[in-house]
Design an enzyme around this catalytic site. Structure first.
Site, PDB file in Angstrom:
ATOM      1  N   CYS A 166      -5.619   9.294  -6.394  1.00 16.77           N
ATOM      2  CA  CYS A 166      -5.085   9.921  -7.590  1.00 16.77           C
ATOM      3  C   CYS A 166      -3.568   9.811  -7.671  1.00 16.77           C
ATOM      4  O   CYS A 166      -2.876   9.752  -6.663  1.00 16.77           O
ATOM      5  CB  CYS A 166      -5.465  11.386  -7.680  1.00 16.77           C
ATOM      6  N   ARG A 186      -3.465   4.030  -8.280  1.00 11.25           N
ATOM      7  CA  ARG A 186      -4.006   5.039  -7.366  1.00 11.25           C
ATOM      8  C   ARG A 186      -5.385   5.525  -7.788  1.00 11.25           C
ATOM      9  O   ARG A 186      -5.981   6.363  -7.117  1.00 11.25           O
ATOM     10  CB  ARG A 186      -3.038   6.226  -7.287  1.00 11.25           C
ATOM     11  N   TRP A 233      -9.130   9.116  -8.925  1.00 10.30           N
ATOM     12  CA  TRP A 233     -10.137   8.282  -8.269  1.00 10.30           C
ATOM     13  C   TRP A 233     -11.098   9.278  -7.630  1.00 10.30           C
ATOM     14  O   TRP A 233     -10.722  10.055  -6.744  1.00 10.30           O
ATOM     15  CB  TRP A 233      -9.495   7.395  -7.211  1.00 10.30           C
ATOM     16  N   ASN A 260      -3.777  15.630  -5.468  1.00  6.32           N
ATOM     17  CA  ASN A 260      -4.108  14.358  -4.819  1.00  6.32           C
ATOM     18  C   ASN A 260      -4.402  14.693  -3.359  1.00  6.32           C
ATOM     19  O   ASN A 260      -3.616  15.373  -2.718  1.00  6.32           O
ATOM     20  CB  ASN A 260      -2.905  13.408  -4.959  1.00  6.32           C
ATOM     21  N   GLY A 261      -5.552  14.230  -2.856  1.00  4.31           N
ATOM     22  CA  GLY A 261      -5.917  14.529  -1.470  1.00  4.31           C
ATOM     23  C   GLY A 261      -7.355  15.006  -1.406  1.00  4.31           C
ATOM     24  O   GLY A 261      -8.121  14.841  -2.368  1.00  4.31           O
ATOM     25  N   GLU A 315     -12.382 -12.500   4.097  1.00 15.00           N
ATOM     26  CA  GLU A 315     -11.523 -12.178   2.964  1.00 15.00           C
ATOM     27  C   GLU A 315     -12.080 -12.806   1.686  1.00 15.00           C
ATOM     28  O   GLU A 315     -12.090 -12.180   0.628  1.00 15.00           O
ATOM     29  CB  GLU A 315     -10.088 -12.656   3.250  1.00 15.00           C
ATOM     30  N   LYS A 329     -13.150 -10.615  -1.524  1.00 17.66           N
ATOM     31  CA  LYS A 329     -12.556 -10.877  -2.842  1.00 17.66           C
ATOM     32  C   LYS A 329     -13.651 -11.107  -3.879  1.00 17.66           C
ATOM     33  O   LYS A 329     -13.632 -10.548  -4.966  1.00 17.66           O
ATOM     34  CB  LYS A 329     -11.673 -12.113  -2.709  1.00 17.66           C
ATOM     35  N   GLU A 388     -15.580  -7.788  -4.647  1.00 20.97           N
ATOM     36  CA  GLU A 388     -14.893  -6.752  -5.421  1.00 20.97           C
ATOM     37  C   GLU A 388     -14.603  -7.191  -6.854  1.00 20.97           C
ATOM     38  O   GLU A 388     -14.539  -6.358  -7.754  1.00 20.97           O
ATOM     39  CB  GLU A 388     -13.625  -6.250  -4.716  1.00 20.97           C
ATOM     40  N   HIS A 436     -28.317 -15.134  14.827  1.00 25.17           N
ATOM     41  CA  HIS A 436     -28.731 -13.837  15.368  1.00 25.17           C
ATOM     42  C   HIS A 436     -29.148 -12.882  14.260  1.00 25.17           C
ATOM     43  O   HIS A 436     -28.651 -11.762  14.163  1.00 25.17           O
ATOM     44  CB  HIS A 436     -27.605 -13.256  16.223  1.00 25.17           C
ATOM     45  N   LYS A 460      -6.104   0.616  -6.042  1.00 22.81           N
ATOM     46  CA  LYS A 460      -5.190  -0.259  -5.311  1.00 22.81           C
ATOM     47  C   LYS A 460      -4.664   0.428  -4.055  1.00 22.81           C
ATOM     48  O   LYS A 460      -4.475  -0.194  -3.028  1.00 22.81           O
ATOM     49  CB  LYS A 460      -4.014  -0.645  -6.215  1.00 22.81           C
TER      50      LYS A 460
HETATM   51  C1  G6P Z   1      -7.495  -1.005  -1.161  1.00 21.16           C
HETATM   52  C2  G6P Z   1      -7.099  -2.182  -2.025  1.00 21.16           C
HETATM   53  C3  G6P Z   1      -7.085  -3.445  -1.178  1.00 21.16           C
HETATM   54  C4  G6P Z   1      -6.175  -3.273   0.021  1.00 21.16           C
HETATM   55  C5  G6P Z   1      -6.546  -2.032   0.843  1.00 21.16           C
HETATM   56  C6  G6P Z   1      -5.488  -1.709   1.878  1.00 21.16           C
HETATM   57  O1  G6P Z   1      -8.818  -1.129  -0.766  1.00 21.16           O
HETATM   58  O2  G6P Z   1      -7.993  -2.342  -3.101  1.00 21.16           O
HETATM   59  O3  G6P Z   1      -6.644  -4.539  -1.962  1.00 21.16           O
HETATM   60  O4  G6P Z   1      -6.251  -4.390   0.839  1.00 21.16           O
HETATM   61  O5  G6P Z   1      -6.645  -0.890  -0.017  1.00 21.16           O
HETATM   62  O6  G6P Z   1      -4.318  -1.364   1.198  1.00 21.16           O
HETATM   63  P1  G6P Z   1      -2.863  -1.514   1.773  1.00 21.16           P
HETATM   64  O7  G6P Z   1      -1.980  -1.046   0.657  1.00 21.16           O
HETATM   65  O8  G6P Z   1      -2.784  -0.626   2.976  1.00 21.16           O
HETATM   66  O9  G6P Z   1      -2.668  -2.943   2.112  1.00 21.16           O
END
Ligand code: G6P
Length: 630
Positions: free
Chosen positions: A2, A32, A79, A105-106, A496, A500, A503, A519, A625
């Site tokens: 948030c 956020r 969020w 927030n929290g 990764e 990607k 998501e 396995h 994010k």
């Molecule tokens: C969220 C974002 C990701 C990011 C991760 C870690 O899940 O959607 O894109 O890699 O947080 O975030 P940071 O800011 O610590 O890299």
């Protein structure tokens, strides 16, 4: 998670209407969370609240429709943790009488017993959130002094919070408090502000008070007074921040994600700029270790979350290869709860784009409490992590707005590599000639990334194929699963790539270390599950080809990411009838840097597949994010 913003200004000031400031702020705080948004202001000394499920736009429309205006208020973008995204669960929450409003927030971990207690006392709670208990606790303790009521209420909370309270009985001030979630105060002329981060307020002020854990403040038009949770006054410096208001736009691109992918030649170069000379000597500003620290180092931990965790996995390979010191990589959410062996001979490297990820911050605190030093690799200069770590190496990727991290990831890899080089130079482990070769390969990267971006036709064709429709299938799409495989440094890149694609396109994309396929995981391989195989690590190429043959034997369509000069792979992979090219080429580089180049087509695959499947690529469902709750 948030985002929070609040504003107290006077009508006479040259500060624009508080509502406008707060709505603009919510847009910028959407990284956020963006599942609902709300605002509470004082209008004619009464609290007026508007809340809407969804992003900020529906809220802004409603605010405009009713013509809300005020110079004091609080606003929030959410969020969801407790309670689904909905109008009723959106913040601000009100007390029973509607005289006090609160944003949070929290996470309040003891909200259930508090909720039960409040209900027994006759309070009516309207939402499913943990946050709503806060405003009712403030109401319970309120006897005419809002600051005291907030102070008493927060003594009863277990968990994390950044919160702001507004009351119609105190029309000229806000009360704010912080524990384990960021909150900063902006000091303007004719008005003061509170927000979750600094950049959101840079249009209105460059003067800030950074609240620390255990601090609260009363923010009025003409001043700010800070105290601790026990009520003692705390004297704080006002910091002058010199950065520009780095508001970013899409610069002509349809999405931030594509813009950020295409910015990588520059962000990679910027992250190296001034840090590497042509002999391969590395200088990292602000990273000076005390005498004997590196020679006494026994173990390195690298902790991170999400995409940054995949960068950490790459770092593990590079550090162990170059330094021959044991490296352990941990998800930050696991690290602090597994009793890691930490002391002053261990170094913890934390990696984060935002510098605000709650689990990574908690890991740093844990490591420091156990006597270890922490070096943070962070993109956001103003972040909590930059302040908390013993040393910070900034990636210079620039503002990353799309939820899916792209340019920050490749910049993190550059930063890790420079750091590993710096350590090994210090330890005298690398000979001059090798250093020159490495420097040459590093400096070639921006142009190589550009050439991948300029030659993306096979990727576009692949994405159209991956997103092809099938009306006979429940989802409406032909492929709902996709597997990524790789060995060595290709394993983190496979993970990764899968993250990607998952998501951004909602395809169930999963990565396996190719040797692990047998396995159990190979049971999932079918002709309906494309396999994307990475072939950048010559050391394990032969084994990788065997693993590719195993999935081909199960009729899986195989797509390879391979070097331009890898002619043989075309002989191994059978053609796919309706896909013109199933080999994605990247320029040759040294094994340690291949993950940077291999990242680019995988990011493009996620982006264009998501677009072709009609997804909201910049703000995918359920994500945020910056993950500021544990
Ligand atoms: C969220 C974002 C990701 C990011 C991760 C870690 O899940 O959607 O894109 O890699 O947080 O975030 P940071 O800011 O610590 O890299």
């Amino acid at each position: 998670m948030c985002g929070i913003i609040g504003c107290v200004s006077s009508l006479q000031s040259n500060i624009p209407d508080g509502v406008e400031i707060m709505l603009g702020g919510l847009e910028r705080l959407s990284y956020r969370g963006y599942d609902s948004a709300g605002i509470a202001v004082l209008e004619e000394n009464r609290i007026k609240v508007i809340k809407r499920k969804g992003k900020v736009a529906p809220l802004a429309e409603e605010v405009k429709r009713v013509g809300l205006q005020s110079c004091i208020g609080i606003a929030h973008t959410r969020w969801a943790t407790h309670g689904e995204p909905s109008d009723k669960n959106a913040h601000p929450h009100l007390d029973c009488k509607g005289h006090i409003a609160c944003v949070h927030n929290g996470i309040i971990e003891n909200y259930l017993p508090l909720r039960r207690h409040l209900q027994q006392q006759g309070h009516t709670l309207l939402s499913d959130t943990d946050s709503e208990v806060i405003v009712h606790l403030v109401e319970e303790h309120y006897t005419g002094n809002l600051e005291e009521a907030v102070r008493e209420a927060i003594q009863r909370l277990i968990g994390s919070f950044a919160l702001v309270a507004l009351s119609q009985h105190h029309p000229h001030s806000l009360i704010v408090a912080r524990k384990d979630c960021p909150l900063i105060i902006g000091c303007g002329q004719g008005g003061n502000f509170v927000a979750s981060d600094i950049p959101v307020l840079l249009s209105y002020t460059k003067k800030f008070i950074i609240l620390e854990n255990g601090e609260m403040a009363k923010i009025s038009v003409d001043g700010v007074s800070v105290s601790n949770f026990s009520g003692d006054k705390v004297s704080k410096d006002i910091q002058q921040i010199e950065w520009e208001n780095g508001k970013v736009d899409k610069g002509g691109y349809s999405h931030f994600m594509l813009k950020e992918i295409e910015e990588q030649p520059k962000s990679i170069l910027d992250t190296m700029r001034g840090r590497l000379n042509s002999d391969g000597l590395v200088k990292l500003e602000g990273i000076e270790f005390p005498a004997g620290f590196l020679s006494n180092l026994q173990r390195i931990y690298i902790v991170a979350c999400g995409t940054a965790y995949h960068a950490a996995m790459i770092g593990e390979h590079i550090f162990e290869d170059l330094l021959r010191i044991p490296v352990e990589v941990d998800l930050a959410s696991e690290f602090r709860y597994r009793n890691p062996i930490l002391d002053k001979r261990s170094l913890v490297i934390a990696i984060s784009q935002s510098g605000e990820t709650a689990d990574t911050l908690a890991s740093i605190a844990e490591a420091q409490a156990r006597g270890s030093r922490v070096l943070a690799i962070v993109n956001v200069v103003s972040s909590t992590m930059s302040r908390q770590a013993d040393w910070t190496l900034h990636t210079r990727a620039g503002a990353e707005v799309a939820v899916a991290s792209t340019k920050a990831f490749t910049a993190q890899q550059i930063a890790l590599f420079l750091l590993a080089l710096r350590f090994s130079q210090h330890a005298g482990r690398i000979a001059g000639g090798i250093m020159e070769d490495i420097a040459h390969s590093l400096m070639a990267l921006p142009a190589q990334v550009q050439s991948i971006l300029d030659n993306s036709k096979p990727v576009l064709e692949l994405c159209r194929w991956l997103a092809s429709k099938d009306t006979g299938n429940n989802s409406g799409f032909r492929f709902n699963d996709c597997f990524f495989i790789g060995r060595g440094l290709d394993d983190p890149i496979a993970r990764e790539g899968a993250l990607k694609l998952r998501e951004i396109s909602y395809i169930n994309a999963v990565a396996y270390a190719a040797g692990e396929l047998k396995h159990g995981n190979i049971a999932l391989i079918t002709p309906e599950s494309p396999v994307i195989a990475l072939l950048t690590q010559d050391r394990v190429r032969g084994k990788m080809v065997s693993n590719i043959m195993e999935v081909i034997a199960r009729q899986a369509p195989v797509i390879a990411v391979a070097y331009e000069d890898d002619g043989q792979i075309a002989e191994v992979i059978p053609p796919i009838a309706d896909l013109p090219s199933q080999i994605i080429r990247i320029p040759r580089t040294i094994a340690w840097l291949a993950p940077i180049l291999a990242s680019i087509p995988l990011q493009l695959i996620a982006y264009y597949t998501g677009i072709n499947r009609g997804c909201d690529v910049d703000q995918p469902r359920n994500l945020a994010k910056s993950v500021t709750v544990e």
